[in-house]
Scaffold this motif. Structure first.
Motif, mmCIF file in Angstrom:
data_model
loop_
_atom_site.group_PDB
_atom_site.id
_atom_site.type_symbol
_atom_site.label_atom_id
_atom_site.label_comp_id
_atom_site.label_asym_id
_atom_site.label_seq_id
_atom_site.Cartn_x
_atom_site.Cartn_y
_atom_site.Cartn_z
ATOM 1 N N GLY A 117 10.111 -5.892 2.141
ATOM 2 C CA GLY A 117 9.690 -5.451 0.846
ATOM 3 C C GLY A 117 11.083 -5.996 -0.290
ATOM 4 O O GLY A 117 11.990 -5.568 -0.235
ATOM 5 N N THR A 118 10.103 -6.530 -0.859
ATOM 6 C CA THR A 118 10.918 -7.118 -2.218
ATOM 7 C C THR A 118 11.574 -6.431 -3.556
ATOM 8 O O THR A 118 12.649 -6.099 -4.533
ATOM 9 N N ARG A 119 10.233 -6.039 -3.701
ATOM 10 C CA ARG A 119 9.688 -5.401 -5.138
ATOM 11 C C ARG A 119 10.300 -3.909 -5.298
ATOM 12 O O ARG A 119 9.803 -3.206 -4.431
ATOM 13 N N PRO A 120 10.952 -2.850 -5.869
ATOM 14 C CA PRO A 120 11.374 -1.938 -6.274
ATOM 15 C C PRO A 120 10.181 -1.260 -6.645
ATOM 16 O O PRO A 120 8.852 -1.559 -7.351
ATOM 17 N N VAL A 121 9.970 -0.071 -6.700
ATOM 18 C CA VAL A 121 8.880 0.187 -6.629
ATOM 19 C C VAL A 121 8.767 0.644 -8.453
ATOM 20 O O VAL A 121 7.390 0.914 -9.240
ATOM 21 N N GLU A 122 9.737 0.394 -8.610
ATOM 22 C CA GLU A 122 9.849 0.556 -10.513
ATOM 23 C C GLU A 122 8.521 -0.879 -10.867
ATOM 24 O O GLU A 122 8.628 -0.527 -12.282
ATOM 25 N N SER A 123 8.365 -1.777 -10.642
ATOM 26 C CA SER A 123 7.718 -2.740 -10.687
ATOM 27 C C SER A 123 6.510 -2.163 -11.131
ATOM 28 O O SER A 123 5.999 -2.962 -11.664
ATOM 29 N N GLY A 126 4.719 3.280 -14.373
ATOM 30 C CA GLY A 126 4.560 4.851 -14.960
ATOM 31 C C GLY A 126 5.716 4.882 -13.588
ATOM 32 O O GLY A 126 5.441 6.496 -13.613
ATOM 33 N N ILE A 127 6.388 4.488 -13.433
ATOM 34 C CA ILE A 127 7.202 4.515 -12.204
ATOM 35 C C ILE A 127 8.515 4.393 -12.519
ATOM 36 O O ILE A 127 8.469 3.333 -12.585
ATOM 37 N N GLY A 128 9.122 5.875 -12.773
ATOM 38 C CA GLY A 128 10.767 5.354 -13.493
ATOM 39 C C GLY A 128 11.567 5.573 -12.303
ATOM 40 O O GLY A 128 11.278 5.647 -11.348
ATOM 41 N N SER A 129 12.802 5.175 -13.231
ATOM 42 C CA SER A 129 13.869 5.786 -11.565
ATOM 43 C C SER A 129 13.953 6.720 -11.498
ATOM 44 O O SER A 129 14.364 6.954 -10.006
ATOM 45 N N VAL A 130 13.864 8.088 -12.123
ATOM 46 C CA VAL A 130 13.402 9.305 -11.457
ATOM 47 C C VAL A 130 12.501 9.472 -10.384
ATOM 48 O O VAL A 130 12.699 9.506 -8.659
ATOM 49 N N LEU A 131 10.809 9.102 -10.272
ATOM 50 C CA LEU A 131 10.353 9.141 -9.963
ATOM 51 C C LEU A 131 10.276 8.223 -8.486
ATOM 52 O O LEU A 131 10.247 8.589 -7.663
ATOM 53 N N GLY A 132 11.186 6.915 -9.179
ATOM 54 C CA GLY A 132 11.306 6.367 -7.602
ATOM 55 C C GLY A 132 13.042 6.936 -6.940
ATOM 56 O O GLY A 132 12.947 6.208 -5.528
ATOM 57 N N GLY A 133 13.231 7.269 -7.329
ATOM 58 C CA GLY A 133 14.927 7.878 -6.621
ATOM 59 C C GLY A 133 13.972 8.564 -5.654
ATOM 60 O O GLY A 133 14.135 8.966 -4.632
ATOM 61 N N ILE A 138 11.887 9.977 0.709
ATOM 62 C CA ILE A 138 10.551 10.216 0.924
ATOM 63 C C ILE A 138 10.347 9.024 2.079
ATOM 64 O O ILE A 138 9.597 8.440 3.250
ATOM 65 N N GLY A 139 11.869 7.470 2.090
ATOM 66 C CA GLY A 139 10.633 6.768 2.670
ATOM 67 C C GLY A 139 10.266 5.365 2.408
ATOM 68 O O GLY A 139 10.113 4.688 2.640
ATOM 69 N N ILE A 140 9.768 5.980 0.846
ATOM 70 C CA ILE A 140 8.720 4.666 0.097
ATOM 71 C C ILE A 140 9.623 4.269 -0.961
ATOM 72 O O ILE A 140 9.965 4.150 -1.592
ATOM 73 N N ALA A 141 10.612 3.075 0.029
ATOM 74 C CA ALA A 141 11.588 2.294 -1.077
ATOM 75 C C ALA A 141 10.818 1.038 -1.614
ATOM 76 O O ALA A 141 11.448 0.922 -2.952
ATOM 77 N N ASP A 142 10.085 0.586 -1.699
ATOM 78 C CA ASP A 142 9.403 -0.688 -2.563
ATOM 79 C C ASP A 142 7.505 -1.053 -2.716
ATOM 80 O O ASP A 142 6.955 0.587 -2.116
ATOM 81 N N VAL A 143 7.134 -1.839 -3.218
ATOM 82 C CA VAL A 143 5.911 -1.389 -3.371
ATOM 83 C C VAL A 143 5.378 -1.603 -1.980
ATOM 84 O O VAL A 143 3.954 -1.100 -2.055
ATOM 85 N N SER A 144 5.817 -2.163 -1.330
ATOM 86 C CA SER A 144 5.051 -2.643 0.157
ATOM 87 C C SER A 144 4.705 -1.687 0.996
ATOM 88 O O SER A 144 4.124 -0.714 1.360
ATOM 89 N N ASP A 145 5.954 -0.458 1.047
ATOM 90 C CA ASP A 145 5.640 0.802 1.762
ATOM 91 C C ASP A 145 4.984 1.996 0.628
ATOM 92 O O ASP A 145 4.251 2.529 0.816
ATOM 93 N N LEU A 146 4.371 1.401 0.053
ATOM 94 C CA LEU A 146 4.144 2.256 -1.825
ATOM 95 C C LEU A 146 2.201 1.566 -0.879
ATOM 96 O O LEU A 146 2.035 2.092 -0.871
ATOM 97 N N ALA A 147 2.181 0.749 -0.967
ATOM 98 C CA ALA A 147 0.935 0.162 -0.469
ATOM 99 C C ALA A 147 0.090 1.102 0.788
ATOM 100 O O ALA A 147 -0.981 1.179 1.094
#
Lengths: 258, 89, 167
Positions: A117-123, A126-133, A138-147
């Motif tokens: 996936g190419t887009r970071p979760v911070e995109s 409401g998700i900042g760098s702390v929450l993104g980290g 827990i293995g949710i690296a990007d938007v596709s994982d989060l979906a």
């Protein structure tokens, strides 16, 4: 019928039985087990049974969809731990001292995650760098994982449930919008492409072989990886149309940016 | 006759037998204008759960009938579903 | 009485045979229903129906009659179809280690379940509580509908039952 009138008998145990531990649960001869070991033990059996079901050389097979055990056991305390005393082959427990435990175990299919996936979760707002980290931990690296994540995963990170659902919905929308506009790709197909074939962009779709795509999607539908309505009918022609349309759109975008 | 079974043995045995029974019935009725399939099987076993080296269950049967009675008998409920033939029903 | 003879007394059968027999019983029941439908159609072909009436007009009082067989008047027997069924059996489970020979035949582990339905006779004979026995519930659904049968009925209706004629 003997039933409850039956008295607990003191029997001579064989050398192999674990007598010492059982003496605590007088007057019976019982083996003690903690709930974690109990469940792990059952899970082990269920996994083996599932493998057995899926290894059948048949066109259809039964699988276990629910396992419910109403367990009667004597509950005992051992230090900090709560233990369950179960009868052994050699002896029995007094039915009057038994408690009932209800265990239900149900197989849950594991989520299929997209490889890249190419887009970071911070995109997502409401998700900042702390929450993104924390999400990446827990293995949710990007938007596709989060979906494809479950709200429960996010709740574990102390994200409120409503917020968790919001983030996941937004991620799903973003992933689907990547392939939106392709001819014949509605929401259902978009989900199928993302979950089953890990295709989350027009570019990826344009580079896929229609035959291969049909095979992957058909397999995912057949094995139940992705739920589709019974009326859903997938053909190579459909895949060919999607891939061709994606190619046209990608080419058009390239031309306009050059 | 009353033998302890691991949960794996119980489940796999029922799975195998159910598959076998359905297969045989399908074969035997393939020339008939109508055939029946089984989308779901529920099984409830009474017995006692014991622990030897592994967790095992001894289903109650005619020879050791209800030794524990309602107060002490464990109940195992198994639900089997047919895949993927279920979708064709 | 030895344990084995009790098992035999209870007429225990392997679980797979029980499922097979239950499904085949459903097929047989549906076939019987189909046959009785066809027999009903045949009866109706041979059942004459005649309706007499007087046609009243300004000057005459003409006697009229409508006749044909029952099918021609749209009278059809009822076709019973088993849509789905639930089979619930209280049963006794006995277990045996199967012999080497049967293990090889079935190509699986060395255990076999034998089940037998519990009835009043055995319940009292062996002090077996039916309420506390194990049970199996099987849901059965039909697949697919008997289309060939319906086509055949259409053909019979077309060939044997001309529309009612007035004489």
């Amino acid at each position: 019928m003997s039933n409850n009138k039956e008295k607990i008998e003191v029997k001579n145990l064989t050398a192999s039985s674990n007598v010492t531990a059982e003496k605590a649960v007088a007057p019976a001869f019982a083996a003690k087990i903690d709930s974690c070991t109990l469940i792990t033990s059952i899970q082990k059996d269920l996994l083996r049974a599932h493998d057995f079901a899926m290894s059948q050389d048949r066109s259809t097979t039964f699988v276990l969809s629910d396992f419910n055990l109403q367990l009667k056991a004597v509950v005992t305390q051992e230090g900090e731990k709560t233990m369950l005393a179960l009868p052994t082959k050699q002896g029995d427990l007094d039915p009057n001292t038994m408690s009932t435990l209800n265990l239900t175990l149900r197989p849950v299919p594991l989520t299929v995650k997209p490889v890249t996936g190419t887009r970071p979760v911070e995109s997502i707002e409401g998700i900042g760098s702390v929450l993104g980290g924390r999400l990446r931990d827990i293995g949710i690296a990007d938007v596709s994982d989060l979906a494809l994540a479950s709200p429960e995963d996010l709740v574990k990170l102390r994200i409120p449930l409503t917020k968790a659902n919001e983030f996941i919905s937004m991620a799903k929308l973003m992933v689907k919008s990547n392939i939106a506009g392709v001819e014949g790709v509605d929401e259902q197909v978009a989900e199928l492409l993302v979950v089953a074939a890990k295709i989350d962009s027009k570019e990826k779709l344009a580079q896929t072989s229609p035959e291969e795509l049909t095979a992957i999607l058909s397999d995912a539908i057949e094995t139940g990886k992705v739920k589709v309505p019974k009326t859903f009918n997938l053909t190579v022609e459909d895949s060919t149309r999607w891939v061709a349309s994606a190619k046209t759109l990608v080419d058009r975008t390239r031309a306009s940016t050059q | 006759m009353t033998s302890p079974f691991t949960f794996f043995s119980i489940i796999s045995e029922f799975l195998y037998e159910a598959n076998e029974g359905l297969d045989q019935a399908t074969q035997a009725s393939k020339d008939q204008p109508v055939a029946f399939t089984i989308p779901q099987i529920e099984i409830e076993l009474n017995g006692k759960v014991i622990r030897d080296e592994e967790l095992e269950m001894v289903p109650s049967n005619a020879f050791e009938s209800n030794y524990y009675g309602d107060k002490g008998e464990s109940k195992l409920k198994l639900t089997f579903k047919l895949v993927p033939g279920e979708q064709n029903v | 009485m030895s344990a084995l003879s009790i098992g035999t007394e209870l007429a225990s059968v392997p679980f797979d045979q029980m499922i097979r027999n239950l499904l085949l019983a459903m097929v047989a029941a549906q076939n019987d229903a189909n046959s009785s439908f066809i027999a009903g159609v045949e009866d109706l072909v041979d059942t004459p129906v005649s309706l007499k009436y007087k046609k009243t007009s300004d000057n005459s009082n003409e006697e009229k009659e409508l006749s044909g067989n029952a099918l021609a008047f749209g009278i059809l027997p009822t076709l019973l179809q088993i849509q789905s069924g639930t089979i619930q059996i209280k049963m006794v489970i006995t277990m045996q280690r199967t012999t080497e020979a049967s293990v090889n035949v079935k190509a699986k582990g060395g255990w076999a379940f034998f089940s037998a339905s519990v009835d009043a006779k055995y319940s009292s004979k062996y002090s077996y509580s039916v309420e506390a026995s194990s049970f199996i519930e099987i849901k059965v659904a039909p697949a697919p509908p008997p289309e060939p049968l319906m086509k055949a009925i259409d053909k019979i209706v077309q060939d044997t039952a001309p529309p009612p004629e007035s004489t």
